[in-house]
Design an enzyme around this catalytic site. Structure first.
Site, PDB file in Angstrom:
ATOM      1  N   ASP A 298       0.864  -1.175   0.000  1.00 41.95           N
ATOM      2  CA  ASP A 298       0.000   0.000   0.000  1.00 41.95           C
ATOM      3  C   ASP A 298       0.910   1.238   0.000  1.00 41.95           C
ATOM      4  O   ASP A 298       2.084   1.161   0.392  1.00 41.95           O
ATOM      5  CB  ASP A 298      -0.873  -0.030   1.267  1.00 41.95           C
ATOM      6  CG  ASP A 298      -1.655   1.242   1.478  1.00 41.95           C
ATOM      7  OD1 ASP A 298      -2.287   1.724   0.523  1.00 41.95           O
ATOM      8  OD2 ASP A 298      -1.609   1.767   2.608  1.00 41.95           O
TER       9      ASP A 298
ATOM     10  N   ASP B 163      -0.203   5.150   0.872  1.00 37.80           N
ATOM     11  CA  ASP B 163      -0.452   6.090   1.964  1.00 37.80           C
ATOM     12  C   ASP B 163      -0.592   5.373   3.304  1.00 37.80           C
ATOM     13  O   ASP B 163      -1.332   4.399   3.437  1.00 37.80           O
ATOM     14  CB  ASP B 163      -1.723   6.897   1.672  1.00 37.80           C
ATOM     15  CG  ASP B 163      -1.554   7.778   0.455  1.00 37.80           C
ATOM     16  OD1 ASP B 163      -0.935   8.842   0.571  1.00 37.80           O
ATOM     17  OD2 ASP B 163      -2.034   7.383  -0.629  1.00 37.80           O
TER      18      ASP B 163
ATOM     19  N   THR C 158      -2.594   0.073  -4.400  1.00 36.62           N
ATOM     20  CA  THR C 158      -2.985   1.328  -3.777  1.00 36.62           C
ATOM     21  C   THR C 158      -4.378   1.777  -4.196  1.00 36.62           C
ATOM     22  O   THR C 158      -4.892   1.363  -5.244  1.00 36.62           O
ATOM     23  CB  THR C 158      -1.964   2.433  -4.157  1.00 36.62           C
ATOM     24  OG1 THR C 158      -2.380   3.691  -3.630  1.00 36.62           O
ATOM     25  CG2 THR C 158      -1.821   2.557  -5.674  1.00 36.62           C
ATOM     26  N   GLY C 159      -4.972   2.606  -3.378  1.00 34.91           N
ATOM     27  CA  GLY C 159      -6.239   3.234  -3.741  1.00 34.91           C
ATOM     28  C   GLY C 159      -6.045   4.398  -4.682  1.00 34.91           C
ATOM     29  O   GLY C 159      -7.014   4.896  -5.272  1.00 34.91           O
TER      30      GLY C 159
ATOM     31  N   LYS D  44      -8.209  -4.692  -3.823  1.00 35.64           N
ATOM     32  CA  LYS D  44      -6.765  -4.882  -3.906  1.00 35.64           C
ATOM     33  C   LYS D  44      -6.422  -6.370  -3.995  1.00 35.64           C
ATOM     34  O   LYS D  44      -5.484  -6.765  -4.706  1.00 35.64           O
ATOM     35  CB  LYS D  44      -6.070  -4.250  -2.706  1.00 35.64           C
ATOM     36  CG  LYS D  44      -6.094  -2.729  -2.687  1.00 35.64           C
ATOM     37  CD  LYS D  44      -5.254  -2.191  -1.550  1.00 35.64           C
ATOM     38  CE  LYS D  44      -5.243  -0.682  -1.518  1.00 35.64           C
ATOM     39  NZ  LYS D  44      -4.342  -0.140  -0.475  1.00 35.64           N
TER      40      LYS D  44
ATOM     41  N   ASP E 101      -2.309  -0.663   5.874  1.00 39.37           N
ATOM     42  CA  ASP E 101      -2.635   0.017   7.124  1.00 39.37           C
ATOM     43  C   ASP E 101      -4.123   0.222   7.374  1.00 39.37           C
ATOM     44  O   ASP E 101      -4.507   0.642   8.464  1.00 39.37           O
ATOM     45  CB  ASP E 101      -1.942   1.380   7.184  1.00 39.37           C
ATOM     46  CG  ASP E 101      -2.614   2.411   6.284  1.00 39.37           C
ATOM     47  OD1 ASP E 101      -2.815   2.123   5.080  1.00 39.37           O
ATOM     48  OD2 ASP E 101      -2.942   3.502   6.776  1.00 39.37           O
TER      49      ASP E 101
ATOM     50  N   ASN F  99      -9.157  -0.931   3.367  1.00 42.59           N
ATOM     51  CA  ASN F  99      -9.072  -1.320   1.962  1.00 42.59           C
ATOM     52  C   ASN F  99      -7.915  -2.275   1.689  1.00 42.59           C
ATOM     53  O   ASN F  99      -7.784  -2.788   0.572  1.00 42.59           O
ATOM     54  CB  ASN F  99      -9.003  -0.097   1.035  1.00 42.59           C
ATOM     55  CG  ASN F  99      -7.775   0.757   1.261  1.00 42.59           C
ATOM     56  OD1 ASN F  99      -7.124   0.698   2.303  1.00 42.59           O
ATOM     57  ND2 ASN F  99      -7.450   1.590   0.284  1.00 42.59           N
TER      58      ASN F  99
END
Length: 268
Positions: free
Chosen positions: A10, A12, A44-45, A172, A195, A198
């Site tokens: 991930d 952020d 990642t989002g 994901k 973290d 998601n």
């Protein structure tokens, strides 16, 4: 070396520090893993509009999972899959946000567009992900419920005050599984680090799921291990320990300011 052939990161709250940098130590261990034959990808989002700078920064010629799995790339400039929300679903989500007085944004093929830039013309674009934010926790919880009632949507969050929506089944985990198919490896050979909510499905499906020290408690309980925080090089620590089997040691700069690896010790 361990049996992990892919590390899914991930961005952020995980790979990035709070001021959106990749630290020298994290950068060093990502490169060490790549040199050792381990594929390191982002899951990642973010979309390409805001994630490509980190891809370019690390000079990674590998697949990437963007927008919580709604967009998958084989490598730089090599799009593999896109999964769109329907235009009616975008209208429904937009109405939910506006009626609640919430901030919202969307990732389309053309742009990352926030509430201030949204116009009627936006409903004619093809959207991969839609996000809503409200600082009142009961309100955002109700918005998640209302969106779920619409059906055919995958609803997750990257913070307690937001919600992120993709097409049902797109996550994901889905994206990382597709990358594994591309590389000819299994999910049991993946270490995933994240973290927030998601990252949950990805963490649970990976051979070794690692939660950051700053992760939400639910994710920590679901993970196989918990590493340090994003401000304390948690990704670097996890790569040292679980990819290389080393007791994590900090990097120290030499007289020229170049970072050198400390005397890492094998874990016995």
């Amino acid at each position: 070396m361990t049996s992990y052939k892919l590390v899914a990161l991930d961005l952020d709250g995980t790979t990035l520090t709070e001021d959106k940098r990749i630290s020298d130590e994290t950068r060093y261990w990502i490169k060490r893993a790549m040199e050792a034959g381990v594929t390191v990808i982002f899951s990642t989002g973010r979309g390409m509009q805001t994630a490509s700078i980190y891809w370019d920064d690390l000079q990674l010629e590998v697949p990437m999972v963007m927008l919580n799995g709604a967009e998958i790339w084989k490598g730089p400039g090599q799009l593999w899959e896109r999964h769109y929300l329907s235009r009616q679903e975008i209208r429904n989500l937009h109405k939910l946000a506006v009626d609640a007085g919430a901030w919202f944004w969307g990732y389309s093929v053309e742009s990352l567009t926030g509430a201030r830039e949204w116009t009627e013309e936006m409903f004619e674009r093809d959207w991969l992900k839609f996000g809503i934010r409200h600082d009142d926790l009961p309100t955002i919880a109700k918005l998640r419920e209302d969106a779920a009632a619409c059906g055919n949507l995958e609803i997750t969050r990257s913070a307690d005050i937001n919600m992120e929506v993709t097409r049902q089944g797109v996550s994901k985990e889905y994206g990382v599984r597709k990358v594994c198919e591309l590389l000819g490896i299994g999910m049991h050979e993946v270490m995933a680090i994240g973290d927030h909510h998601n990252d949950m499905l990805m963490i649970q499906a990976a051979g070794w799921g690692v939660a950051m020290g700053n992760a939400e408690e639910e994710l920590k309980r679901a993970a196989d291990a918990v590493t340090d925080t994003n401000e304390q090089d948690g990704v670097a620590r996890a790569i040292q320990r679980y990819v290389f089997g080393l007791e994590p040691q900090p990097l120290t700069p030499d007289k020229t300011g170049t970072y050198q690896r400390g005397d890492a010790r094998s874990i016995t």
